[in-house]
Design a protein around this motif. Structure first.
Motif, PDB file in Angstrom:
ATOM      1  N   TYR A  79      24.719 -29.685  66.592  1.00  0.00           N
ATOM      2  CA  TYR A  79      25.082 -29.694  65.179  1.00  0.00           C
ATOM      3  C   TYR A  79      24.552 -28.418  64.526  1.00  0.00           C
TER       4      TYR A  79
ATOM      5  N   ARG B 195      19.716 -25.409  56.674  1.00  0.00           N
ATOM      6  CA  ARG B 195      20.910 -25.854  55.975  1.00  0.00           C
ATOM      7  C   ARG B 195      21.461 -27.125  56.632  1.00  0.00           C
ATOM      8  N   ALA B 196      22.317 -27.795  55.889  1.00  0.00           N
ATOM      9  CA  ALA B 196      22.950 -29.012  56.410  1.00  0.00           C
ATOM     10  C   ALA B 196      23.936 -28.657  57.507  1.00  0.00           C
ATOM     11  N   ALA B 197      23.936 -29.422  58.564  1.00  0.00           N
ATOM     12  CA  ALA B 197      24.852 -29.188  59.688  1.00  0.00           C
ATOM     13  C   ALA B 197      26.214 -29.769  59.338  1.00  0.00           C
ATOM     14  N   ASN B 198      27.235 -28.926  59.390  1.00  0.00           N
ATOM     15  CA  ASN B 198      28.592 -29.402  59.127  1.00  0.00           C
ATOM     16  C   ASN B 198      29.565 -28.992  60.229  1.00  0.00           C
TER      17      ASN B 198
ATOM     18  N   MET C 245      21.894 -34.343  58.110  1.00  0.00           N
ATOM     19  CA  MET C 245      21.342 -33.793  59.332  1.00  0.00           C
ATOM     20  C   MET C 245      21.210 -32.284  59.163  1.00  0.00           C
ATOM     21  N   LEU C 246      20.100 -31.717  59.585  1.00  0.00           N
ATOM     22  CA  LEU C 246      19.847 -30.284  59.484  1.00  0.00           C
ATOM     23  C   LEU C 246      20.421 -29.556  60.693  1.00  0.00           C
ATOM     24  N   CYS C 247      20.739 -28.294  60.476  1.00  0.00           N
ATOM     25  CA  CYS C 247      21.230 -27.417  61.538  1.00  0.00           C
ATOM     26  C   CYS C 247      20.162 -27.339  62.638  1.00  0.00           C
TER      27      CYS C 247
ATOM     28  N   GLN D 221      17.384 -24.893  61.117  1.00  0.00           N
ATOM     29  CA  GLN D 221      16.578 -25.965  60.528  1.00  0.00           C
ATOM     30  C   GLN D 221      16.445 -25.837  59.002  1.00  0.00           C
TER      31      GLN D 221
ATOM     32  N   CYS E  29      24.987 -25.440  61.098  1.00  0.00           N
ATOM     33  CA  CYS E  29      25.545 -25.122  59.787  1.00  0.00           C
ATOM     34  C   CYS E  29      26.652 -24.087  59.992  1.00  0.00           C
TER      35      CYS E  29
END
Length: 162
Positions: free
Chosen positions: A27, A9-12, A1-3, A7, A29
């Protein structure tokens, strides 16, 4: 899932906000979460600010005042990252922010434990003077002037020793 903010980086990082019985999941990054909440979570950020940031509206904010130790130059933000102060003067420079942290961790902000033998005499005299001054004030309030005079004399004798 993207930030949802950049839009790119990966959302963590996941935020959940419940307002008016409506659940909103966000969500982000790590970089966007740091920008929005300063990653320290010392104080909660405003939900409106987060939504405004996500949808591109710019909210003007003054830069927060950075606390800095005059002795070693360490900034409070650096202390938060390392959990270590740079020098003994940092405790005075960051006192307003450190006191609640120390009280939460230790239950009290004053040291009540053991004192090394080599410094015990240096520490015990000022502590005893403080206790005697409190006793002196109590004696004066109770109008026990003879007892107050004895305490005053003991304080003076200790101050001469110091």
């Amino acid at each position: 899932m993207l930030c949802q903010n950049c839009q790119q980086r990966a959302a963590n990082v996941h935020f959940t906000q419940i307002m008016n019985n409506t659940k909103v999941d966000i969500y982000l990054c790590e970089q966007c979460a740091n920008q929005i909440s300063h990653a320290e979570f010392v104080s909660p950020f405003g939900f409106n600010d987060l939504i405004n940031g996500l949808f591109g509206t710019q909210v003007k904010q003054e830069a927060p005042e950075t606390l800095k130790c005059k002795n070693c130059g360490m900034e409070y933000e650096e202390f938060l990252k390392t959990s270590r102060v740079g020098c003994s003067q940092c405790y005075q420079a960051f006192q307003q922010k450190l006191d609640p942290i120390i009280k939460r961790l230790h239950g009290n902000a004053e040291h009540h434990g053991k004192v090394p033998v080599r410094v015990s005499s240096k520490v015990s005299v000022p502590d005893e003077i403080e206790k005697l001054k409190q006793l002196l004030n109590e004696s004066v309030q109770k109008e026990e002037y003879e007892k107050a005079a004895e305490i005053r004399d003991r304080i003076r004798a200790l101050e001469v020793e110091e």
